[in-house]
Write a protein that holds these residues in place. Structure first.
Motif, short mmCIF file in Angstrom:
data_model
loop_
_atom_site.label_atom_id
_atom_site.label_comp_id
_atom_site.label_asym_id
_atom_site.label_seq_id
_atom_site.Cartn_x
_atom_site.Cartn_y
_atom_site.Cartn_z
N ASP A 18 38.55 15.86 -24.53
CA ASP A 18 37.51 16.86 -23.90
C ASP A 18 37.48 17.95 -24.89
O ASP A 18 36.97 18.31 -25.84
N GLU A 21 38.12 17.90 -28.69
CA GLU A 21 36.87 17.76 -29.09
C GLU A 21 36.18 19.47 -28.72
O GLU A 21 36.24 19.98 -29.65
N LEU A 22 36.47 19.75 -27.77
CA LEU A 22 35.79 21.73 -27.82
C LEU A 22 36.64 22.41 -28.27
O LEU A 22 35.89 23.10 -29.21
N PHE A 25 35.30 21.88 -31.40
CA PHE A 25 33.54 22.39 -31.95
C PHE A 25 33.31 23.78 -31.99
O PHE A 25 33.13 24.29 -32.68
#
Lengths: 94, 88
Positions: A18, A21-22, A25
């Motif tokens: 995560d 992924e962040l 992002f």
């Protein structure tokens, strides 16, 4: 993006996947924000050049529309020409 | 699941913050441009025709923003494409 109100204790819960992924992002959001902010600046600039008559309705007419597109393209041309001229100048001085 | 929830919350907050600041910048641009356009000589109050002008001007400004955004993105993609061709 700086005023996030997530507690550090929550952030510590993020696993590696995560976190990755962040990072992706935020990289994407950053790019989007840059494009949006440049769009705001260009719209103000090109509006002055292209929307010169009185407002008669809420739509752009054909001339205004093509003027706006040309305005953005020529602005980018100037941008590139400036960078080239600057690089040539630096090349002469060093 | 815990991690997923935190991630989603961060994404939601970041999107919210970005869209707020984007809206603020758009409103600022509309105010500046349409005040200039619709109120050339400020009187003691905003007239009906000035009011009507502001509404139309706002729609037009948003249409202009979209046109500029579309052209700008197309041009960036084109420049990136040119660079890649140049590098090979």
């Amino acid at each position: 993006m700086s005023d996030l109100t997530i507690a550090q204790s929550d952030i510590d819960k993020l696993n590696e996947k995560d976190r990755a992924e962040l990072r992706q992002f935020f990289a994407n959001e950053e790019q989007k924000t840059k494009i949006q902010s440049q769009t705001h600046a260009l719209t103000e600039l090109c509006w002055k050049k292209c929307v010169t008559s009185n407002i008669k309705n809420g739509a752009l007419d054909k001339n205004e529309q093509s003027c706006l597109a040309n305005c953005v393209d020529r602005f980018m041309d100037v941008n590139i020409a400036t960078m080239r001229a600057l690089a040539a100048m630096g090349g002469r001085q060093h | 699941m815990e991690s997923e929830g935190v991630k989603q919350a961060i994404i939601r907050q970041a999107r919210e913050a970005n869209s707020q600041s984007n809206a603020r910048l758009l409103i600022e641009g509309i105010n500046n441009s349409c005040f200039d356009k619709c109120v050339p000589k400020p009187g003691s109050s905003l007239s009906n025709s000035e009011n009507a002008c502001v509404v139309q001007c706002m729609e037009k400004y948003i249409a202009a923003w979209n046109e500029v955004n579309r052209t700008y993105i197309r041009r960036i993609q084109q420049e990136v494409g040119n660079q890649q061709i140049g590098n090979h």
